[in-house]
Motif scaffolding. Structure first.
Motif, PDB file in Angstrom:
ATOM      1  N   GLU A 170       0.833  -1.204   0.000  1.00  0.00           N
ATOM      2  CA  GLU A 170       0.000   0.000   0.000  1.00  0.00           C
ATOM      3  C   GLU A 170       0.866   1.253   0.000  1.00  0.00           C
ATOM      4  O   GLU A 170       0.612   2.207  -0.758  1.00  0.00           O
ATOM      5  N   THR A 171       1.908   1.250   0.813  1.00  0.00           N
ATOM      6  CA  THR A 171       2.804   2.406   0.898  1.00  0.00           C
ATOM      7  C   THR A 171       3.501   2.657  -0.426  1.00  0.00           C
ATOM      8  O   THR A 171       3.576   3.806  -0.902  1.00  0.00           O
ATOM      9  N   ILE A 172       4.009   1.602  -1.035  1.00  0.00           N
ATOM     10  CA  ILE A 172       4.756   1.744  -2.288  1.00  0.00           C
ATOM     11  C   ILE A 172       3.852   2.237  -3.413  1.00  0.00           C
ATOM     12  O   ILE A 172       4.195   3.185  -4.137  1.00  0.00           O
ATOM     13  N   VAL A 173       2.701   1.606  -3.586  1.00  0.00           N
ATOM     14  CA  VAL A 173       1.789   1.994  -4.667  1.00  0.00           C
ATOM     15  C   VAL A 173       1.289   3.423  -4.455  1.00  0.00           C
ATOM     16  O   VAL A 173       1.258   4.234  -5.394  1.00  0.00           O
ATOM     17  N   THR A 174       0.910   3.740  -3.227  1.00  0.00           N
ATOM     18  CA  THR A 174       0.441   5.099  -2.919  1.00  0.00           C
ATOM     19  C   THR A 174       1.532   6.125  -3.186  1.00  0.00           C
ATOM     20  O   THR A 174       1.288   7.177  -3.794  1.00  0.00           O
ATOM     21  N   MET A 175       2.739   5.817  -2.756  1.00  0.00           N
ATOM     22  CA  MET A 175       3.861   6.727  -2.926  1.00  0.00           C
ATOM     23  C   MET A 175       4.161   6.984  -4.394  1.00  0.00           C
ATOM     24  O   MET A 175       4.371   8.125  -4.819  1.00  0.00           O
ATOM     25  N   VAL A 176       4.186   5.921  -5.181  1.00  0.00           N
ATOM     26  CA  VAL A 176       4.482   6.054  -6.611  1.00  0.00           C
ATOM     27  C   VAL A 176       3.420   6.901  -7.308  1.00  0.00           C
ATOM     28  O   VAL A 176       3.739   7.775  -8.122  1.00  0.00           O
ATOM     29  N   ILE A 177       2.150   6.659  -6.983  1.00  0.00           N
ATOM     30  CA  ILE A 177       1.074   7.438  -7.599  1.00  0.00           C
ATOM     31  C   ILE A 177       1.166   8.912  -7.195  1.00  0.00           C
ATOM     32  O   ILE A 177       1.093   9.807  -8.029  1.00  0.00           O
ATOM     33  N   ASP A 178       1.337   9.143  -5.913  1.00  0.00           N
ATOM     34  CA  ASP A 178       1.386  10.526  -5.420  1.00  0.00           C
ATOM     35  C   ASP A 178       2.561  11.307  -5.993  1.00  0.00           C
ATOM     36  O   ASP A 178       2.466  12.522  -6.207  1.00  0.00           O
ATOM     37  N   GLU A 179       3.672  10.635  -6.238  1.00  0.00           N
ATOM     38  CA  GLU A 179       4.878  11.327  -6.707  1.00  0.00           C
ATOM     39  C   GLU A 179       5.014  11.337  -8.230  1.00  0.00           C
ATOM     40  O   GLU A 179       5.953  11.927  -8.757  1.00  0.00           O
ATOM     41  N   SER A 180       4.096  10.692  -8.935  1.00  0.00           N
ATOM     42  CA  SER A 180       4.158  10.660 -10.389  1.00  0.00           C
ATOM     43  C   SER A 180       3.713  11.991 -10.974  1.00  0.00           C
ATOM     44  O   SER A 180       2.725  12.577 -10.526  1.00  0.00           O
ATOM     45  N   ASP A 181       4.446  12.461 -11.971  1.00  0.00           N
ATOM     46  CA  ASP A 181       4.045  13.687 -12.658  1.00  0.00           C
ATOM     47  C   ASP A 181       2.763  13.467 -13.449  1.00  0.00           C
ATOM     48  O   ASP A 181       1.897  14.340 -13.522  1.00  0.00           O
ATOM     49  N   ASN A 182       2.666  12.294 -14.054  1.00  0.00           N
ATOM     50  CA  ASN A 182       1.471  11.936 -14.825  1.00  0.00           C
ATOM     51  C   ASN A 182       1.114  10.482 -14.531  1.00  0.00           C
ATOM     52  O   ASN A 182       2.006   9.644 -14.361  1.00  0.00           O
ATOM     53  N   ILE A 183      -0.158  10.203 -14.476  1.00  0.00           N
ATOM     54  CA  ILE A 183      -0.637   8.843 -14.245  1.00  0.00           C
ATOM     55  C   ILE A 183      -1.088   8.277 -15.586  1.00  0.00           C
ATOM     56  O   ILE A 183      -2.067   8.744 -16.166  1.00  0.00           O
ATOM     57  N   TRP A 207      -8.747  -6.639  -3.592  1.00  0.00           N
ATOM     58  CA  TRP A 207      -9.773  -5.581  -3.686  1.00  0.00           C
ATOM     59  C   TRP A 207      -9.549  -4.525  -2.608  1.00  0.00           C
ATOM     60  O   TRP A 207      -9.620  -3.322  -2.869  1.00  0.00           O
ATOM     61  N   LYS A 208      -9.237  -4.980  -1.396  1.00  0.00           N
ATOM     62  CA  LYS A 208      -9.020  -4.051  -0.288  1.00  0.00           C
ATOM     63  C   LYS A 208      -7.790  -3.176  -0.562  1.00  0.00           C
ATOM     64  O   LYS A 208      -7.789  -1.979  -0.235  1.00  0.00           O
ATOM     65  N   LEU A 209      -6.745  -3.779  -1.153  1.00  0.00           N
ATOM     66  CA  LEU A 209      -5.551  -3.003  -1.479  1.00  0.00           C
ATOM     67  C   LEU A 209      -5.885  -1.911  -2.489  1.00  0.00           C
ATOM     68  O   LEU A 209      -5.473  -0.754  -2.330  1.00  0.00           O
ATOM     69  N   GLY A 210      -6.641  -2.264  -3.530  1.00  0.00           N
ATOM     70  CA  GLY A 210      -7.061  -1.261  -4.501  1.00  0.00           C
ATOM     71  C   GLY A 210      -7.908  -0.182  -3.874  1.00  0.00           C
ATOM     72  O   GLY A 210      -7.755   1.015  -4.156  1.00  0.00           O
ATOM     73  N   GLU A 211      -8.819  -0.583  -2.988  1.00  0.00           N
ATOM     74  CA  GLU A 211      -9.684   0.360  -2.287  1.00  0.00           C
ATOM     75  C   GLU A 211      -8.855   1.348  -1.462  1.00  0.00           C
ATOM     76  O   GLU A 211      -9.078   2.566  -1.494  1.00  0.00           O
ATOM     77  N   LYS A 212      -7.879   0.822  -0.736  1.00  0.00           N
ATOM     78  CA  LYS A 212      -7.046   1.672   0.123  1.00  0.00           C
ATOM     79  C   LYS A 212      -6.232   2.658  -0.713  1.00  0.00           C
ATOM     80  O   LYS A 212      -6.102   3.831  -0.346  1.00  0.00           O
ATOM     81  N   VAL A 213      -5.668   2.174  -1.819  1.00  0.00           N
ATOM     82  CA  VAL A 213      -4.837   3.042  -2.656  1.00  0.00           C
ATOM     83  C   VAL A 213      -5.679   4.163  -3.262  1.00  0.00           C
ATOM     84  O   VAL A 213      -5.266   5.329  -3.279  1.00  0.00           O
ATOM     85  N   ILE A 214      -6.863   3.817  -3.761  1.00  0.00           N
ATOM     86  CA  ILE A 214      -7.743   4.846  -4.335  1.00  0.00           C
ATOM     87  C   ILE A 214      -8.129   5.861  -3.270  1.00  0.00           C
ATOM     88  O   ILE A 214      -8.166   7.066  -3.521  1.00  0.00           O
ATOM     89  N   THR A 215      -8.394   5.378  -2.073  1.00  0.00           N
ATOM     90  CA  THR A 215      -8.722   6.276  -0.972  1.00  0.00           C
ATOM     91  C   THR A 215      -7.549   7.208  -0.657  1.00  0.00           C
ATOM     92  O   THR A 215      -7.712   8.417  -0.503  1.00  0.00           O
ATOM     93  N   ASN A 216      -6.360   6.631  -0.585  1.00  0.00           N
ATOM     94  CA  ASN A 216      -5.170   7.417  -0.251  1.00  0.00           C
ATOM     95  C   ASN A 216      -4.845   8.464  -1.311  1.00  0.00           C
ATOM     96  O   ASN A 216      -4.349   9.544  -0.993  1.00  0.00           O
ATOM     97  N   CYS A 217      -5.123   8.121  -2.565  1.00  0.00           N
ATOM     98  CA  CYS A 217      -4.669   8.954  -3.687  1.00  0.00           C
ATOM     99  C   CYS A 217      -5.800   9.670  -4.406  1.00  0.00           C
ATOM    100  O   CYS A 217      -5.636  10.077  -5.559  1.00  0.00           O
TER     101      CYS A 217
END
Length: 329
Positions: A170-183, A207-217
């Motif tokens: 969750e931390t890695i995926v969230t971090m990469v999305i948040d720090e990406s210039d473009n998705i 599913w829960k991992l995807g849910e958490k990442v979308i929530t975080n980002c």
């Protein structure tokens, strides 16, 4: 013997690798343990002792070794090196790309909970999440590897994994999305696929991992998801838009906000106040909606605007994505 001297002895053995896999793994374990005792911002004396080991660990023989346990042990050592040099990369761009290629391959071993190297993979995943070294992948434009990493995480995460694995992913995926210039769309596909309607039952942890990442980002994803809805090809009942909404904790009250639509399209529909039904002047082709089973008797899915309030309860803006208007390839 001083740690610097032990490191010097170790690198000599790395340049003359044992032929036995067991002996090689024992040597790499020793190197990893030595590196784990080296603090960040080492002294010049320690730095000089590290350089030969750093070079040896990215040799062709080790970096491209065929044995998976060796791959994992090599990555564990390199991860310690990366921790020591953080936030700076320990190698040049080309070598770091090779390291990240190895990283993605090793992550696949997380699915083998009974393997000899499973504990090392978990430890490596946790360290990479903590030192944020995955962000170097963005700097090096390793877009394909990032997508492969996302796909691997969503594919292999399960209830059998400890919470630390879920948390690190969750931390890695969230971090990469948040720090990406473009998705990119390629990056969004595994994320959206993880919250498919059937996935909540078939792979609930994914599913829960995807849910958490979308929530975080949700702030970062908002404009990209809006655009993605127009291009991702998904058949009916594949991705449930209500799940995307629920993933960000949406609680929708009424059909009164249509900011998810482009400005020039907002005048192309009306709201019938008496029954909260959307009315469009003409049917839109090549569009399917995720619909409840009770609507499956309908012959066409191109004119389902009248049931949107049921399909997507209480429409209101969440990530600027409420309905998946998905164009077929």
């Amino acid at each position: 013997m001083a740690l610097e001297d032990q490191l010097k002895d170790a690198w000599k053995n790395l340049f003359n690798l044992p032929s036995s896999i067991d002996d090689l793994l024992t040597l790499l374990d020793k190197v990893e343990n030595l590196l784990a005792n080296v603090e960040q911002e080492p002294s010049k004396l320690m730095h000089d002792a590290l350089l030969p080991i750093m070079k040896a660990l990215v040799s062709h023989e080790l970096l491209r070794h065929a044995n998976m346990d060796v791959k994992v042990s090599v990555l564990s050592c390199i991860t310690e090196i990366t921790r020591i040099t953080a936030p700076d990369a320990p190698y040049d761009d080309e070598k770091m790309k090779e390291v990240f290629q190895l990283t993605v391959v090793v992550y696949e071993n997380l699915s083998h909970l009974s393997s000899n190297s499973y504990t090392k993979v978990v430890s490596t995943l946790d360290t990479i999440a903590k030192i944020r070294s995955c962000l170097m992948m963005l700097d090096l434009e390793c877009d394909v590897l990032v997508v492969e990493m996302f796909q691997t995480f969503f594919k292999i995460i399960s209830a059998n994994h400890p919470h630390d694995v879920f948390s690190a992913m969750e931390t890695i995926v969230t971090m990469v999305i948040d720090e990406s210039d473009n998705i990119s769309l390629d990056l969004l596909i595994p994320l959206l696929a993880s919250v498919r309607k059937e996935n909540e039952t078939v792979s609930p942890i994914s599913w829960k991992l995807g849910e958490k990442v979308i929530t975080n980002c949700f702030v970062k994803l908002q404009p990209y998801l809006q655009e993605a809805m127009c291009f991702i090809s998904v058949v009916s009942d594949s991705i449930c838009p209500t799940k995307v909404g629920q993933a960000v904790g949406g609680s929708f009250k009424s059909v009164d906000n249509f900011d998810f639509l482009p400005t020039d399209e907002k005048e192309d529909f009306t709201i019938l106040e008496e029954d909260n039904v959307l009315s469009f002047p003409a049917p839109i082709t090549h569009i399917e909606f995720v619909t409840p089973d009770k609507f499956n008797v309908m012959e066409s899915t191109t004119s389902l605007f009248s049931i949107l309030p049921t399909v997507i309860p209480n429409l209101k803006q969440v990530l600027r994505v409420i309905i998946l208007l998905l164009q077929h390839y």
